[in-house]
Each structure stands twice: as C-alpha cells, then as structure tokens.
Design an enzyme around this catalytic site. Structure first.
Site, mmCIF file in Angstrom:
data_model
loop_
_atom_site.group_PDB
_atom_site.id
_atom_site.type_symbol
_atom_site.label_atom_id
_atom_site.label_comp_id
_atom_site.label_asym_id
_atom_site.label_seq_id
_atom_site.Cartn_x
_atom_site.Cartn_y
_atom_site.Cartn_z
ATOM 1 N N TYR A 157 0.920 -1.242 -0.027
ATOM 2 C CA TYR A 157 0.153 -0.066 0.127
ATOM 3 C C TYR A 157 0.825 1.401 0.000
ATOM 4 C CZ TYR A 157 -2.976 3.541 2.342
ATOM 5 O OH TYR A 157 -3.576 4.616 2.671
ATOM 6 N N ALA A 158 1.878 1.261 1.006
ATOM 7 C CA ALA A 158 2.606 2.401 1.150
ATOM 8 C C ALA A 158 3.469 2.642 -0.091
ATOM 9 C CB ALA A 158 3.646 2.436 2.462
ATOM 10 N N VAL A 203 -7.518 0.336 13.764
ATOM 11 C CA VAL A 203 -7.198 -0.113 15.413
ATOM 12 C C VAL A 203 -8.788 0.451 15.964
ATOM 13 C CG1 VAL A 203 -5.964 1.959 15.978
ATOM 14 C CG2 VAL A 203 -5.909 -0.353 17.388
ATOM 15 N N LEU A 204 -9.146 1.827 15.691
ATOM 16 C CA LEU A 204 -10.214 2.222 16.483
ATOM 17 C C LEU A 204 -11.544 1.404 16.331
ATOM 18 C CD1 LEU A 204 -9.698 4.791 18.137
ATOM 19 C CD2 LEU A 204 -11.607 5.588 16.754
ATOM 20 N N ARG A 227 0.723 5.981 17.725
ATOM 21 C CA ARG A 227 0.189 6.899 16.493
ATOM 22 C C ARG A 227 -0.319 8.182 17.057
ATOM 23 N NH1 ARG A 227 2.091 3.135 14.230
ATOM 24 N NH2 ARG A 227 1.163 1.922 12.771
HETATM 25 C C1 UGA Z 1 -3.574 2.593 8.511
HETATM 26 C C2 UGA Z 1 -3.335 2.603 6.996
HETATM 27 O O1 UGA Z 1 -2.589 1.523 6.615
HETATM 28 C C3 UGA Z 1 -2.492 3.888 6.771
HETATM 29 O O2 UGA Z 1 -2.538 4.006 5.227
HETATM 30 C C4 UGA Z 1 -3.693 4.995 7.034
HETATM 31 O O3 UGA Z 1 -2.918 6.313 6.914
HETATM 32 C C5 UGA Z 1 -3.605 4.955 8.747
HETATM 33 O O4 UGA Z 1 -4.129 3.448 8.763
HETATM 34 C C6 UGA Z 1 -4.492 6.019 9.197
HETATM 35 O O5 UGA Z 1 -5.542 5.814 9.712
HETATM 36 O O6 UGA Z 1 -4.284 7.192 9.041
HETATM 37 P P1 UGA Z 1 -2.065 2.138 10.809
HETATM 38 O O7 UGA Z 1 -1.762 3.180 11.493
HETATM 39 O O8 UGA Z 1 -1.061 1.006 10.869
HETATM 40 O O9 UGA Z 1 -2.169 2.389 9.093
HETATM 41 O O10 UGA Z 1 -3.464 1.651 11.081
HETATM 42 P P2 UGA Z 1 -4.173 0.622 12.145
HETATM 43 O O11 UGA Z 1 -4.657 -0.812 11.430
HETATM 44 O O12 UGA Z 1 -5.209 1.502 12.771
HETATM 45 O O13 UGA Z 1 -2.937 0.213 13.223
HETATM 46 C C7 UGA Z 1 -2.476 1.098 14.259
HETATM 47 C C8 UGA Z 1 -1.522 0.217 15.110
HETATM 48 O O14 UGA Z 1 -2.466 -0.385 16.001
HETATM 49 C C9 UGA Z 1 -0.452 -0.600 14.406
HETATM 50 O O15 UGA Z 1 0.392 -0.959 15.329
HETATM 51 C C10 UGA Z 1 -1.598 -2.038 14.647
HETATM 52 O O16 UGA Z 1 -0.542 -3.133 14.657
HETATM 53 C C11 UGA Z 1 -2.202 -1.902 15.893
HETATM 54 N N1 UGA Z 1 -3.507 -2.745 15.883
HETATM 55 C C12 UGA Z 1 -4.473 -2.758 15.109
HETATM 56 C C13 UGA Z 1 -3.554 -3.474 17.401
HETATM 57 O O17 UGA Z 1 -2.767 -3.415 18.234
HETATM 58 N N2 UGA Z 1 -4.837 -4.090 17.349
HETATM 59 C C14 UGA Z 1 -5.709 -4.016 16.497
HETATM 60 O O18 UGA Z 1 -6.701 -4.647 16.710
HETATM 61 C C15 UGA Z 1 -5.648 -3.236 15.269
#
Ligand code: UGA
Length: 358
Positions: A157-158, A203-204, A227
């Site tokens: 994706y990135a 995650v949210l 984040r």
């Molecule tokens: C995602 C997308 O890939 C990006 O393109 C996007 O810009 C970004 O979201 C965004 O919302 O701006 P990421 O930040 O990794 O990237 O999104 P999440 O899936 O929300 O994960 C955030 C962190 O939480 C990661 O470290 C992930 O491993 C962790 N996570 C996620 C958990 O610990 N538990 C979960 O149930 C889901």
C-alpha cells in the site's frame, strides 16, 4: 482560481465521497458553501441522507473506467479519496491494493493535467515507512522513506501511494496538492466486521467492535507502536484552509504560488500521540463511562503477534509523529481537537450506530 464559498457555479468532484473522510467532506461542502458536488463511489451507505440533495450528483463507478476518469477531470477542483486502505488487505490482496493506490489515481492525475483541474490527492502517513520507536517528527520534504523487504507485503500500500506521489509531482502541467493523513478518527470510520464489512478494520473500529461484543482488545506485538490520532473534523478544517489558499491564487500566478500547489502536507495532531496499549486503556475507560459500567468488568487486553493477527507479511511503523509546521506556516492550520474528545466522539457514535444492529 475562484473558489469563493458563496459561488454556486462551482462544482467540486469528490472521488470516494461515500467513504469515511469523503462523507464528512461532502457534508461540510454542503453546509459551508453554495458549491455543487459531483460524487463518485461504489458504496453510498454513509450518504443516505444526501442522495436526493439538490446540489449533489452521484455516480456509482470507480476509476478503472477511463470515461469516468475523463468526466471527473472536467471539474475545476478534484479531491481524490478513493483507495483500498484497510491494512489487513495489504498482505493477501497486494496487486489489487497497488492498482487501487497507483494505477487508478495516476490515470486521474494525467486527466487532470490535461484538463487543468486542481487535484487534491489523499496519500498516507504510511509513506514514511517502517519508522522506529525513537524516530522523530516526520517532515514532509526532509524525512527518509524506508520500507521492509518485498516479502513484507504490508508495504504494498505505502509503496503504491509513494509512487503515486512521485508520479503526480513529475507530471508536467498538473496543479496538485498531496495530503498525508495521520490516523483520522471520527463517526463513520471503517466498519464493524460481520455487520457492514469483512476482515480487520483499523484499530479504532477494532477496539470499538471488541468493546461492544464484550471481547478482549487485541494488542498487536504488545501495543508498543505509537500513533497520533487526529479528529476528522480537524482534517476537514485543513481542507477548507487549503481551498481558501488555492482559491486566492489568481490563474496567472498559479504555476508559481508558494504554499498551495506542488506541495505535500502532513495532516495530523502531534499532541495526540499514544501507544496502542495506552489507546486501549483510554477506550476501555471511555466505553465504561458511556455504558455506565465499571472498567474492571471489561475483559483485559490480550497480546497477539502481528503474523498471527494479520497473517504472513505484516510489518509495522513503530512511531508516526507528524511535523505540523508546514501546514501551520503555509496555511495557518493547526489541528485542535484533543485525543480524549476525538475518541469519545468516535466510540459514542460507534456504540450508538451499531448497538441496534447487534
Ligand atoms: C493505517 C493505514 O494503513 C494507513 O494508510 C492510514 O494512513 C492509517 O491507517 C490511518 O488511519 O491514517 P495504521 O496506522 O497501521 O495504518 O493503522 P491501524 O490498523 O489502525 O493500526 C495502528 C496500530 O494498531 C498498529 O500498530 C497495529 O498493529 C495496531 N493494532 C491494530 C492493534 O494493536 N490491534 C488491533 O486490533 C488493530
């Protein structure tokens, strides 16, 4: 370029208008301006209240169709939000993810270069790549972009998003601005698995789903990643600051206008940084408050490995802290909604919206 908010002859094209950010942008355009909207998407469930609006025209299509691309580019302002952006899909559907995040937006950019439209393209904070826990602020025109090996398909994706940025920046004659969102949150974000989507949302939405179902929150690799969660309302305010600045540029000066065109902007709230483990604690407390229960009655979070949770090829950015200086300097914009307010709004909406569907 005239972009006066009270000018009813202006039409903005919003590609991906049915998505999380697109639906908020569409509402804001209708509420804050007299512009018309040409909205393109494949899914309009978030826009039920707008389908018959007199200033909206909707097209159910995607950018794979060259005729659709040409039509969109006829409008003076094109905001492209369309993308596959669910991390769980980056591993198993890498080719589809790359088509959606490179092939389609590149075709739109070429059409905008031909027509003269201003393309506001949504990229991602993920283009900074596999950042380390101690990496500092990510600065638009300075920070390096480092990705994992090709076997770490998380970066499909990135890398596609980054290639699109480079393509846009290299296209002769294109009037462009790139937006790099840092973890926007708010009502209508993502989906609830098994109800209105499948797979693993961000995650949210994941944490909100688990709380609603009485399941433990899953902390990927211990929840150490950080984040900066940013309210979608701040993101919309950024766009209006951008439109105002772009609209103030006269056509004769547009090629050289500093601060608006040919720029990539981080859009994030650097003051809202948390680890994912801290986020889990905050979400549990807010949920307990919203539901009027004791937080000790909720299941404890559980650790899970990234491979186990997302599958082979998962990798992560450990810290994603935006420099916000450029948006502040060039557009006078600074995100202002604190983390707790943004989380409470998002979770309260999720609980209300999905409780009836459980
Ligand atoms: C995602 C997308 O890939 C990006 O393109 C996007 O810009 C970004 O979201 C965004 O919302 O701006 P990421 O930040 O990794 O990237 O999104 P999440 O899936 O929300 O994960 C955030 C962190 O939480 C990661 O470290 C992930 O491993 C962790 N996570 C996620 C958990 O610990 N538990 C979960 O149930 C889901």
């Amino acid at each position: 370029m005239n972009l006066r908010l009270d000018d009813s002859s202006i039409t903005v094209a919003i590609v991906g208008c049915g998505g999380f950010i697109g639906s908020h942008l569409l509402d804001a355009v209708l509420e804050r301006t007299r512009w018309r909207v040409f909205g393109v998407d494949l899914d309009f469930y978030r826009l039920q209240h707008r389908l018959n609006h007199e200033r909206c025209e909707f097209l159910c299509a995607d950018l794979a169709d060259p005729a659709v691309v040409e039509r969109i580019a006829q409008f003076p302002l094109v905001v492209n939000l369309a993308a596959i952006c669910t991390p769980s899909r980056y591993m198993g559907e890498a080719c589809e993810v790359i088509r959606s995040n490179y092939d389609h937006p590149a075709a739109l950019a070429e059409a905008c270069a031909r027509s003269g439209a201003w393309l506001v393209h949504f990229s991602t904070s993920e283009i900074y790549g596999r950042t380390a826990t101690d990496s500092g602020e990510l600065v638009e025109d300075e920070s390096p972009m480092l990705f994992g090996p090709v076997t770490a398909s998380r970066w499909s994706y990135a890398t596609a998003k980054l290639l699109t940025e480079r393509f846009i920046a290299g296209l002769p004659g294109l009037k462009w601005t790139v937006v790099r969102p840092f973890n926007f949150v708010g009502p209508y974000m993502d989906f609830m698995p098994g109800v209105d989507g499948e797979g693993i949302p961000r995650v949210l939405a994941n944490f909100s789903t688990a709380l609603l179902r009485g399941e433990p929150l899953k902390l990927v690799n211990g929840g150490k990643a950080k984040r900066c969660f940013t309210s979608v309302h701040d993101a919309i305010d950024f766009l209006f600051a951008l439109f105002a600045a772009g609209g103030a540029v006269t056509d004769s000066a547009s090629g050289t206008a500093p601060g608006v065109f040919s720029q990539a902007f981080n859009v994030g709230n650097a003051e809202n940084e948390v680890t994912i483990a801290e986020l889990a604690g905050k979400m549990r407390s807010i949920f307990a408050k919203v539901r009027g229960v004791d937080v000790s009655a909720l299941p404890e979070p559980q650790n899970v490995s990234g491979e186990e949770y997302y599958g082979a090829g998962y990798d992560d950015s450990m810290r994603r802290m935006p420099s916000v200086a450029k948006a502040q300097r060039l557009l006078g914009f600074k995100a202002r909604i604190p983390l707790d307010v943004a989380l409470e709004e998002s979770l309260s909406w999720f609980v209300k919206h999905y409780s009836v569907e459980q």
